[in-house]
Write an enzyme that holds these catalytic residues in place. Sequence first.
Site, short mmCIF file in Angstrom:
data_model
loop_
_atom_site.label_atom_id
_atom_site.label_comp_id
_atom_site.label_asym_id
_atom_site.label_seq_id
_atom_site.Cartn_x
_atom_site.Cartn_y
_atom_site.Cartn_z
N HIS A 103 3.28 6.71 -6.95
CA HIS A 103 2.56 7.92 -7.35
C HIS A 103 3.50 9.13 -7.30
O HIS A 103 3.56 9.94 -8.25
CB HIS A 103 1.37 8.11 -6.41
CG HIS A 103 0.37 9.13 -6.88
ND1 HIS A 103 -0.68 9.55 -6.10
CD2 HIS A 103 0.25 9.81 -8.05
CE1 HIS A 103 -1.40 10.44 -6.75
NE2 HIS A 103 -0.86 10.61 -7.94
N HIS A 115 0.83 -1.21 0.00
CA HIS A 115 0.00 0.00 0.00
C HIS A 115 0.87 1.26 0.00
O HIS A 115 0.70 2.15 -0.85
CB HIS A 115 -0.91 -0.01 1.23
CG HIS A 115 -1.73 1.23 1.40
ND1 HIS A 115 -3.04 1.31 1.03
CD2 HIS A 115 -1.41 2.45 1.91
CE1 HIS A 115 -3.51 2.53 1.28
NE2 HIS A 115 -2.53 3.24 1.84
N GLU A 116 1.79 1.34 0.95
CA GLU A 116 2.62 2.55 1.04
C GLU A 116 3.51 2.71 -0.18
O GLU A 116 3.78 3.84 -0.61
CB GLU A 116 3.44 2.53 2.33
CG GLU A 116 2.62 2.57 3.60
CD GLU A 116 1.68 3.76 3.68
OE1 GLU A 116 1.99 4.81 3.07
OE2 GLU A 116 0.63 3.64 4.33
N HIS A 130 1.76 4.64 -2.84
CA HIS A 130 1.94 6.08 -2.69
C HIS A 130 3.30 6.51 -3.25
O HIS A 130 3.41 7.54 -3.92
CB HIS A 130 1.88 6.47 -1.21
CG HIS A 130 0.52 6.48 -0.61
ND1 HIS A 130 -0.52 7.22 -1.11
CD2 HIS A 130 0.03 5.84 0.50
CE1 HIS A 130 -1.59 7.05 -0.35
NE2 HIS A 130 -1.29 6.21 0.63
#
Length: 671
Positions: free
Chosen positions: A466, A459-460, A463
């Site tokens: 992105h 998940h991290e 980020h």
Amino acid sequence: MTNPFLAESTLPFQLPDFAAVREEHFREAFELGMTEQLAEVAAITADAASPDFTNTIEALERSGRVLDRVATVFFTLASSDTTDGIQALEEELAPRLAAHHDAIVLDPALFARVDAVHAARESLDAEQRYLVERRHIEMVLAGAALDDAAKERLRELNQQISTLMTRFEKNLLNDTNELAVHVTDAAELAGLAPSELSAALEAAAARGLEGWLVTLVLPTGHPWLASIEVPATRARIMQASRSRGTRGGDFDNRELVLELVRARAERARLLGFRDHASAVTADETAGSPAAVAELLGRLAPAAARNATAEREELSASLGSPVTASDWAFAADAVRRERYDLDTAALRAWFEAERVLHDGVFFAAERLYGLRFVERPELRGWNDEVRVFEVSDDDGPVGLYLLDLYTRDSKRGGAWMNSLVSRNELLDQPAVVTNNLNVPRPAAGEPTLLTLDEVETFFHEFGHALHGLFAHARYPSLAGTNVFRDFVEFPSQVNEMWAMWPEVLANYARHHETGEPLDPAIAERLREAERFGQGFGTSEYLQAALLDQAWHTLDVEAAEALTDAATFERNALAAAGLADDAVPPRYATTYFAHVFSGGYDAGYYSYIWSEVLDADTVEWFRENGGLTRENGERFRRLLLQAAGTRDPLEAFRDFRGRDAALEPLLVRRGLG
């Protein structure tokens, strides 16, 4: 000694020179940085030329470079490796930085120029026009159009709010450290794996204690509750977790929350809104608290029903009514029986280094052609931080910094930050960070992750991708500077690769034998993905609805509040989710996301973004999954766009339509 913040870093990719930074540098750099930016803004407003994009908007984008550099490093340390000195300075700086921000966004001469450029924006190109629109609405929502008396009160409230948020975070960190559960008898931790016992032993030794120390994580639950066989120990850990910020004394957050909610409600009214949630959602994709309430209200009844059914099943398995501290342990027992899965035992297949290289990095290589080379000569904010150079077929992409382990100087949870955001105007590259809070085992012992920690890692890193891929011309639109209720979308999409057959088979290998995870077990893991969704969805929705309850209070209702615990209890009961066995993921006094972390009135963002995420996962499945073609399309249309356009328009370009809700309902067992 030269202050390292007064010039751009000369390190690769403009990585901040953490080795050169001393605490005494911060105050000087903040003072100079604020003075410099105010002078730059004064020069913009004093310009005799008619306002245009270059002399107003672009000039504003170029301002505040020293302040940006020092603030980036300071707040990285404040969250990841704080000290008493940094905490004291943070509390001192909070109102001053709020006042500095207001001095710019509430400057009538500056707003007049921005307003003039906004009125003539049709002559600009698409990215310039979007930037002007964003600047204009942000200034309006910040109060730029208010009269002088209202602006003065607004400044006071902003300083008060900033100070209260800083105190909340400081209190939570200190109380979390104080409430760590000290165990002197190994029998009380029966059921923990050797690596977990090693981590608890290491945590105790770091504080000079005999025995073992169970440090608390940010959410209400603790990952070790699924393994510890002693009910009394589980109860101690749960009680400690839920006590944070409620024990009286210096670290109590109850009255602080009431002050903060009142100040936010008054500020919202000054800005022309009924409540704080209305002010926040006015500049998010949701648009209004009513839209948020509609989504959460649609999900809550089904989630509550599922949680009730799960509670009955777990109680039958346990032989007594299941409690909050027993839930994870009982759920693990039922999961083992139903799916022949022991998730605690699976940790032996989730060694952190393999997860990183053969899982997280492997999926990014297959999707985007990325390559990762560790740069041990480059230093982060702590000796435990690792630095990787990221490249693809076109050359360097940026730097990725990983801070994996928990420590007393680090706040709880997991997060991503940008140290440098890629933009063309200032010719800056991308430098991104991930922070996790994995307990560190003793020297020589492997770091074995839980399934939840594996998914958090992916998940991290979503980020981080992105931030690495985002490509903007202007700093304000760079990196992950997108609407808050969209920012979780790329990270949640990246979670899918943790359980993707090709990826899982590549990293899930026994840390001692190298034996791959049995494909049959992997298949059962995927079959069990919806198990426990009643609990998982309910605990999340409770937190999201609690956030909305606090922040949809108008001024009069906020002023009438006298007890935070009573308000929380009533809010959860009104939502139909109150269940002692299923506490909210975050209770009020340790709800860092909304009382110190920038997600105020916005914790709904995770489920809001998950609608897009679940539909995107369906798209990948329909189009062949883990391929370069799919990755490049996702990168080009969504990740690369940064904040340069409306994110829902970008999603429609990618998907060919608006997101459908059905994939989310199926995923969470709510359909």
